[in-house]
Design a protein around this motif. Structure first.
Motif, mmCIF file in Angstrom:
data_model
loop_
_atom_site.group_PDB
_atom_site.id
_atom_site.type_symbol
_atom_site.label_atom_id
_atom_site.label_comp_id
_atom_site.label_asym_id
_atom_site.label_seq_id
_atom_site.Cartn_x
_atom_site.Cartn_y
_atom_site.Cartn_z
ATOM 1 N N LYS A 144 26.743 -62.948 -88.207
ATOM 2 C CA LYS A 144 27.634 -63.523 -87.198
ATOM 3 C C LYS A 144 27.670 -62.612 -85.973
ATOM 4 O O LYS A 144 27.635 -63.062 -84.831
ATOM 5 C CB LYS A 144 29.038 -63.641 -87.814
ATOM 6 C CG LYS A 144 29.967 -64.548 -87.047
ATOM 7 C CD LYS A 144 31.274 -64.701 -87.788
ATOM 8 C CE LYS A 144 32.071 -63.432 -87.667
ATOM 9 N NZ LYS A 144 33.482 -63.563 -87.951
ATOM 10 N N ASN A 192 36.178 -67.669 -76.632
ATOM 11 C CA ASN A 192 34.808 -68.143 -76.429
ATOM 12 C C ASN A 192 34.020 -67.089 -75.684
ATOM 13 O O ASN A 192 33.973 -67.103 -74.460
ATOM 14 C CB ASN A 192 34.798 -69.411 -75.577
ATOM 15 C CG ASN A 192 35.670 -70.479 -76.177
ATOM 16 O OD1 ASN A 192 35.637 -70.694 -77.367
ATOM 17 N ND2 ASN A 192 36.447 -71.121 -75.334
ATOM 18 N N PRO A 193 33.413 -66.176 -76.397
ATOM 19 C CA PRO A 193 32.659 -65.136 -75.688
ATOM 20 C C PRO A 193 31.533 -65.764 -74.884
ATOM 21 O O PRO A 193 30.852 -66.672 -75.340
ATOM 22 C CB PRO A 193 32.095 -64.274 -76.820
ATOM 23 C CG PRO A 193 32.912 -64.585 -77.994
ATOM 24 C CD PRO A 193 33.405 -65.977 -77.839
ATOM 25 N N ALA A 199 26.508 -63.292 -82.078
ATOM 26 C CA ALA A 199 27.382 -63.045 -80.933
ATOM 27 C C ALA A 199 26.695 -62.129 -79.930
ATOM 28 O O ALA A 199 26.817 -62.320 -78.719
ATOM 29 C CB ALA A 199 28.695 -62.427 -81.408
ATOM 30 N N GLU A 210 37.910 -64.073 -75.122
ATOM 31 C CA GLU A 210 38.003 -63.611 -76.500
ATOM 32 C C GLU A 210 37.767 -64.772 -77.448
ATOM 33 O O GLU A 210 37.145 -64.635 -78.492
ATOM 34 C CB GLU A 210 39.370 -62.990 -76.756
ATOM 35 C CG GLU A 210 39.391 -62.093 -77.962
ATOM 36 C CD GLU A 210 40.688 -61.311 -78.055
ATOM 37 O OE1 GLU A 210 40.733 -60.190 -77.521
ATOM 38 O OE2 GLU A 210 41.633 -61.841 -78.646
ATOM 39 N N ASP A 254 35.006 -57.324 -80.125
ATOM 40 C CA ASP A 254 35.260 -57.716 -81.509
ATOM 41 C C ASP A 254 34.250 -58.736 -81.987
ATOM 42 O O ASP A 254 33.947 -58.815 -83.178
ATOM 43 C CB ASP A 254 36.662 -58.342 -81.642
ATOM 44 C CG ASP A 254 37.695 -57.293 -81.974
ATOM 45 O OD1 ASP A 254 38.877 -57.496 -81.638
ATOM 46 O OD2 ASP A 254 37.321 -56.267 -82.568
ATOM 47 N N ASP A 255 33.738 -59.526 -81.046
ATOM 48 C CA ASP A 255 32.773 -60.551 -81.451
ATOM 49 C C ASP A 255 31.442 -59.911 -81.829
ATOM 50 O O ASP A 255 30.719 -60.419 -82.684
ATOM 51 C CB ASP A 255 32.558 -61.561 -80.323
ATOM 52 C CG ASP A 255 32.166 -60.885 -79.008
ATOM 53 O OD1 ASP A 255 31.477 -61.511 -78.186
ATOM 54 O OD2 ASP A 255 32.565 -59.715 -78.795
#
Lengths: 247, 466
Positions: free
Chosen positions: B288, A133-134, B292, A131, B256-257
């Motif tokens: 952002k 560091n994806p 990701a 979470e 969530d990222d």
């Protein structure tokens, strides 16, 4: 009676958390971009993570838990820094017990049986690390872990029982005090109270209240949830209202 | 009694900016210029048109406009299709369900790829393959919008519609009860949509607004606003050996990222992939989220070159008013995009067709004038047919996209064959097939179990710091 009703509550605490409000959507500019960007890699992965201090062979940083000692082959999870292309440092989650995309249960043996609490702890650390560091998903080492391999009683013992104890305690205290209070006011004893419809309603409210409202913030959260269930309908209502007005 | 331990954090997608009760756009009371009101007059008493057929203008030449124009012209109505850019490459995921190919008689060569496998990837990168229950003839079709749109417009023209390359500017309301709408538009030469055009005027009896999420027709009839999501997408050309992996596979990333209330995707297109994400509530952070998403797919798109960046709004729910007088909205202009999957092409085409059918029927193949009640029939039919679909997808989104534990549970559930079968059946054929009740019960129990486990893990996650 109240205790037995509380015991029948099946699963562990809903975590009634609520985050803060978000800004209203801005109107979208009409144009859409179509410029070519060459070599995205340099631009894209410019975020450099500051490497954490590596836990050196000591016990995991995990908070005090009854079975915190990781036994067997368990080397504590090591967060390794991997140099990639000489540009950024990318940390990948690594752990000696994470083999082939899942937890190797043989490495969690304690007294010949699998220590499920340690498996849960390990998975928690893995998810936390991801979470923060994806990581990229990869075809070469896919993640295959499924939480259902951990048996239901391990979950019960660790999560449900402590919470159930807390809630039962609360209901018992409330129940005892209310029974005494009602008795002192009306002279109706405990057994007779149970026969009264109003008292049964109060009992139901007390149990439901203890189940649903576990922290102060839960009251707000419950209100929001009720709004949420009807939100989409409300959005559609606006269009139906228009139709009924016409008729 | 069974209090589920779904994390009852309130869903990101529904948070309000201010503490007051949310104000929903309510229908503004209509002040019609002609002053008529209250009684709906049935079309049977509408006057027969003397010496001409009903004239209808369709503004917007996408799937909705194209299918509406085709149905209208097949039904004997004089149709004008006004499209501002005939070679428009609308930014779009480009996925169409199997039933659309059959229902709209699409030739198989406009489908670039047939996706038969999908990979769902959870926040902790647990990857699940879905599509094992698909039969050999079932697939999700990936199309290029410019190809699809142009095909449908051409077909409409072949059936008698007049395709006009022009930009709709505004519309004058009819002066009397059966008067005509006067459309002001700029006509272009050469189909490119740029440069100077001629101002022209067109008189029609009815208008179908199929001009997309930023619809001008909707503004003209005061249709009200909707909440919308931003979908942001980058087209990336990746090396051939990596492209093989995406031969007939699409990926969905949740976390969530990647997006707080939607998902990130990698969809294969004709010779490149489209990597994108979307959000309703955090539009400012879209870049952002895109970063990701690219990060999560990094290994698989390594060495790729971005060839195009695009973004577009996606409506979240229908506009408060979809119809006014003899003007109706269809497709994205009306707001017919589903939640959870964000699917809009099929519903656009279908709504265009339904609206056109209502017009054809109400005008008895173009012989009579129509009025508002005929168009209302289209709205009723649409709501009745598809409201359950929208509602179910909304519930799924609220339950499974609300937090990382919910997404983990979602991906875990997708590993189940029954779930895969139900999902694909309902997506590909747009009908909800009632499953075996015992299986449904097992599914419900498993879902709750997954949610409980994921939430329990999340609570532990909060207690530790790495």
């Amino acid at each position: 009676m109240s205790v037995s009703m509380a015991l029948m509550s099946s699963l562990s605490a809903p975590n009634l958390q609520c985050l803060s409000y978000q800004p209203h959507p801005q109107p979208f500019p009409k144009t859409h971009f179509s410029f070519p960007v060459l070599n995205p890699k340099r631009a894209a992965f410019g975020s450099v993570w500051v490497p954490h201090a590596v836990a050196d062979g000591g016990s995991p940083v995990a908070v005090e838990k009854k079975e915190a000692d990781v036994e067997g082959n368990g080397s504590p999870p090591v967060v390794a820094a991997v140099r990639e292309g000489g540009e950024e440092e990318v940390k990948k989650f690594e752990d000696g017990r994470w083999v082939g995309g899942t937890w190797d249960l043989k490495k969690f043996k304690k007294d010949g049986k699998v220590d499920w609490d340690a498996v849960i702890d390990a998975e928690v650390r893995r998810r936390k690390s991801l979470e923060i560091n994806p990581e990229t998903s990869s075809n070469d080492d896919p993640v295959l872990f499924d939480t259902s391999i951990i048996p239901w009683w391990a979950w019960m013992k660790r999560f449900h029982l402590p919470e159930a104890e807390l809630l039962n305690g609360r209901v018992a205290m409330v129940g005892f005090f209310m029974a005494y209070f009602v008795d002192s006011l009306t002279g109706v004893g405990l057994v007779d109270q149970m026969g009264n419809f109003f008292c049964k309603t109060l009992l139901f409210v007390a149990v439901a209240g203890v189940l649903l409202v576990r922290k102060n913030e839960d009251i707000e959260t419950l209100k929001k949830l009720i709004d949420e269930t009807t939100f989409y309908d409300n959005q559609w209502q606006a269009t139906w209202q228009d139709e009924t007005k016409k008729e | 009694m069974a209090s589920t331990s779904v994390s009852l954090k309130s869903f990101t997608g529904l948070r309000q900016t201010s503490p007051e009760k949310p104000h929903f756009p309510t229908a503004v009371s209509v002040c019609n210029g002609s002053g008529r009101r209250s009684v709906i007059v049935a079309s049977r008493t509408s006057p027969k048109l003397a010496g001409r057929n009903l004239r209808v203008a369709v503004i917007g030449g996408g799937p909705a406009g194209g299918s509406a124009a085709e149905t209208l012209s097949k039904g004997g109505v004089e149709t004008f299709l006004i499209e501002r850019k005939l070679d428009n490459c609308k930014p779009c995921g480009g996925a169409i369900p199997l039933c659309m190919v059959g229902e709209f008689d699409l030739p198989l060569d406009i489908i670039d790829r047939r996706v038969t496998k999908m990979k769902m990837i959870s926040p902790s990168n647990v990857a699940v393959d879905i599509g094992q229950t698909l039969k050999p003839h079932e697939y999700i079709g990936m199309v290029r919008r410019e190809v699809l749109d142009s095909y449908m417009r051409t077909r409409a023209a072949e059936n008698g519609a007049t395709v006009i390359n022009g930009l709709f500017l505004k519309m004058d309301m009819p002066k009397e009860r059966n008067g005509s709408y006067v459309l002001h538009y700029t006509e272009y030469d050469g189909g490119k949509g740029g440069g100077v055009g001629e101002k022209k005027v067109l008189e029609v009896d009815a208008v179908i607004g199929a001009d997309g999420a930023n619809s001008r027709v909707a503004k003209s009839i005061d249709a009200g606003d909707y909440d919308y999501a931003i979908a942001f997408q980058e087209r990336i050309k990746i090396p051939d050996d990596k492209m093989v992996y995406y031969e007939n596979l699409a990926e969905m990333y949740v976390g969530d990222d990647v997006s707080p209330d939607f998902y990130g995707w990698v969809f294969p297109k004709c010779d490149h992939v489209a990597v994108g994400t979307g959000t309703v509530t955090h539009k400012g952070d879209i870049k952002k989220f895109q970063l990701a998403t690219r990060n999560r797919a990094k290994d698989k798109i390594l060495g790729g070159k971005i060839i195009r960046v695009e973004a577009h709004p996606i409506p979240e729910h229908p506009r408060p008013r979809r119809l006014s007088g003899r003007v109706a909205l269809v497709g994205d202009a009306a707001g017919y995009v589903t939640k959870c999957s964000g699917e809009g092409i099929y519903f656009a085409a279908k709504s265009g067709r339904m609206c056109a059918e209502a017009i054809v029927e109400g005008s008895e193949n173009g012989k009579r004038m129509i009025d508002e009640s005929d168009l209302r029939k289209y709205l009723e039919k649409w709501d009745k047919t598809y409201w359950p679909t929208y509602k179910v997808l909304d519930i799924l989104q609220k339950v499974f996209y609300r937090s990382n534990p919910a997404r983990e549970a979602f991906v875990e559930m997708c590993a189940d064959e029954y779930v895969q079968k139900m999902t694909f059946d309902s997506y590909l054929y747009k009908t909800v097939v009632p499953g075996n009740p015992l299986d449904d019960l097992k599914l419900a129990v498993n879902t709750i179990g997954s949610l409980v486990r994921a939430n329990a893990l999340r609570k532990e996650m909060e207690k530790i710091t790495l």
